[in-house]
Design an enzyme around this catalytic site. Structure first.
Site, PDB file in Angstrom:
ATOM      1  N   LYS A  47      -9.522   6.695 -18.939  1.00  0.00           N
ATOM      2  CA  LYS A  47      -9.934   7.205 -20.241  1.00  0.00           C
ATOM      3  C   LYS A  47      -8.756   7.146 -21.224  1.00  0.00           C
ATOM      4  O   LYS A  47      -8.320   6.074 -21.571  1.00  0.00           O
ATOM      5  CB  LYS A  47     -10.518   8.604 -20.083  1.00  0.00           C
ATOM      6  N   ASP A  52      -8.589  19.199 -14.251  1.00  0.00           N
ATOM      7  CA  ASP A  52      -8.854  17.818 -14.640  1.00  0.00           C
ATOM      8  C   ASP A  52      -8.535  17.724 -16.137  1.00  0.00           C
ATOM      9  O   ASP A  52      -9.265  18.258 -16.969  1.00  0.00           O
ATOM     10  CB  ASP A  52     -10.318  17.477 -14.339  1.00  0.00           C
ATOM     11  N   TYR A  57     -17.288  16.672 -14.789  1.00  0.00           N
ATOM     12  CA  TYR A  57     -17.684  15.282 -14.613  1.00  0.00           C
ATOM     13  C   TYR A  57     -18.678  15.178 -13.450  1.00  0.00           C
ATOM     14  O   TYR A  57     -18.414  15.680 -12.356  1.00  0.00           O
ATOM     15  CB  TYR A  57     -16.430  14.455 -14.343  1.00  0.00           C
ATOM     16  N   ARG A  70       0.829  -1.207   0.000  1.00  0.00           N
ATOM     17  CA  ARG A  70       0.000   0.000   0.000  1.00  0.00           C
ATOM     18  C   ARG A  70       0.865   1.260   0.000  1.00  0.00           C
ATOM     19  O   ARG A  70       0.546   2.251  -0.633  1.00  0.00           O
ATOM     20  CB  ARG A  70      -0.960   0.009   1.202  1.00  0.00           C
TER      21      ARG A  70
HETATM   22  C1  LIG Z   1     -14.256   9.455 -15.733  1.00  0.00           C
HETATM   23  C2  LIG Z   1     -13.870  10.789 -15.262  1.00  0.00           C
HETATM   24  C3  LIG Z   1     -13.538  11.032 -13.925  1.00  0.00           C
HETATM   25  C4  LIG Z   1     -13.656   9.968 -12.851  1.00  0.00           C
HETATM   26  O1  LIG Z   1     -12.726   8.944 -13.032  1.00  0.00           O
HETATM   27  P1  LIG Z   1     -12.965   7.409 -12.628  1.00  0.00           P
HETATM   28  O2  LIG Z   1     -11.726   6.745 -13.104  1.00  0.00           O
HETATM   29  O3  LIG Z   1     -14.216   6.932 -13.304  1.00  0.00           O
HETATM   30  O4  LIG Z   1     -13.110   7.373 -11.141  1.00  0.00           O
HETATM   31  C5  LIG Z   1     -13.120  12.296 -13.569  1.00  0.00           C
HETATM   32  N1  LIG Z   1     -13.042  13.287 -14.488  1.00  0.00           N
HETATM   33  C6  LIG Z   1     -13.350  13.090 -15.776  1.00  0.00           C
HETATM   34  C7  LIG Z   1     -13.240  14.219 -16.734  1.00  0.00           C
HETATM   35  C8  LIG Z   1     -13.781  11.845 -16.213  1.00  0.00           C
HETATM   36  O5  LIG Z   1     -14.117  11.673 -17.503  1.00  0.00           O
END
Ligand SMILES: *Cc1c(COP(=O)(O)O)cnc(C)c1O
Length: 386
Positions: free
Chosen positions: A205, A180, A107, A54
């Site tokens: 993604k 982000d 998001y 961890r």
């Molecule tokens: C999918 C997404 C998230 C969240 O990520 P997870 O891996 O699903 O927890 C945050 N920001 C954006 C822009 C996303 O597309």
């Protein structure tokens, strides 16, 4: 470890950062380390600092170095999901009574985390259109915010925010500026170089890129903030597993190539949809008619793979979403395969009825790297059936 401080091109860093060959066997691809614990040379005698899975794992370290190198940041941290990364950052920085100023088009899960998990712990939340810097300035002059949180391009409306301008406003007001960067990926946009303090990713993604691994990341320059976030990663424990970290690393090596093709295909799809009589409006920063086009052209090195389109009404949008064949109806985005999403009832269902609600006439396309003629033929056929 590869020396990531050397000035190397992006594609070179994507392939080599954190990926030095295995010193014992010469294996060109570093092994995946599954061990949860590490032998000590006498009590406290750790090799390379590894003690327990961890707190640290060499496969995760390799990914963290690669992520930092790609965003041009000093430190990377990798997590079990994008939301786990967000949670670690938010809890490292905020205390009860603090407030977050959130982009109006982010998001849905980020909004849910702030409003429904951190809200009850005393964290305040205000929402503003970040692409309107005047509105941000007005909000900050009303009262301070501890964090400014923005997505650009935003999800699903593809608004573009001036990161450098936002960073100046935020820093003048004493706020931490968080971007982000999931939609653009570091291949197309480098927020830290534009003045942001922290970059957040859902590596699920584009970074992973193959829709086969959930993960998240933080990239941070400030040493003290990094230590705080790293402490939360360790103390809360939402770390990436070794195989997840390795799969993400493998995906990242082709990121630049994929983003180039995603952008080319998305541009062609956006142009096709714009010219179609059954499509009311197309949102894609690569279109000269997009209000953020000039800014995106300056701030990004490509316009990305996400296209949103408004149909004439909600029923048409739902029908289109359900009738493409190559574009599969599914949540998520950023994989090599094309996906179709109806945000109102799928990805953004959690923000229905809030100030982040999305138009009911909207579909969002994650344009993959398939042959673009096939993608357009699929959309053409589906639109003809409306
Ligand atoms: C999918 C997404 C998230 C969240 O990520 P997870 O891996 O699903 O927890 C945050 N920001 C954006 C822009 C996303 O597309």
């Amino acid at each position: 470890m590869t020396d990531t401080t050397e000035p190397r091109g992006f594609e070179t860093r994507a392939v080599h950062a954190g990926q030095a060959f295995d010193a014992t066997t010469g294996a060109v691809i570093p092994p995946v380390h599954f061990s949860t614990t590490y032998a000590q040379d006498g009590i406290g005698g750790l090799r390379e600092g590894y003690e327990y899975g961890r707190s640290g794992n060499p496969t995760r370290t390799a990914l963290e170095s690669q992520l930092a190198a790609l965003e041009g940041g000093a430190h990377g941290l990798s997590f079990a999901s994008g939301l786990a990364a967000e949670d670690a950052l938010l809890r490292s920085v905020l205390k009860p009574g603090d407030e977050v100023l959130l982009g109006s088009d982010v998001y849905g899960g980020t909004y849910r985390l702030l409003a429904r998990v951190l809200g009850p712990w005393g964290v305040g939340l205000r929402v503003v259109d970040m692409s309107d810097l005047g509105a941000v300035e007005a909000a900050l002059s009303e009262r301070p915010s501890r964090i400014l949180w923005v997505e650009t391009p935003s999800n699903p409306m593809l608004h573009i925010t001036d990161i450098a301008g936002l960073a100046r406003l935020g820093h003048d007001a004493g706020a931490l500026v968080v971007v982000d960067n999931t939609f653009a990926s570091p291949a197309l946009q480098q927020p830290l170089a534009l003045g942001a303090d922290v970059v957040v990713h859902s590596t699920t993604k584009y970074l992973g890129g193959h829709s086969d691994v959930v993960g998240g990341a933080l990239i941070i320059n400030d040493g003290a903030l990094y230590e705080q976030a790293k402490f939360h990663q360790f103390a809360v424990g939402a770390v990436s597993g070794p195989l997840d970290a390795w799969l993400t690393t493998r995906g990242i090596k082709t990121l630049a190539l994929r983003m180039q093709r995603h952008s080319e295909n998305a541009q062609a799809v956006a142009e096709f949809l714009s010219a179609h009589s059954k499509v009311a409006r197309v949102h894609y920063p690569g279109l000269p008619t997009h209000p953020g086009h000039e800014l995106a052209a300056r701030q990004m090195s490509g316009f990305g793979g996400i296209v949103s389109a408004e149909l004439e009404d909600a029923a048409s949008a739902r029908r289109l979403a359900e009738s493409t064949k190559l574009f599969q109806l599914a949540e998520s985005l950023g994989g090599v395969e094309s996906l179709m999403n109806y945000p109102d009832a799928m990805t953004h269902a959690s923000v229905r009825g809030t100030e982040l609600a999305v138009p009911e006439e909207l579909v969002r396309l994650s344009v993959g790297i398939e042959s673009v003629d096939d993608l357009i033929a699929d959309l053409d056929a589906a639109l003809a059936r409306l």
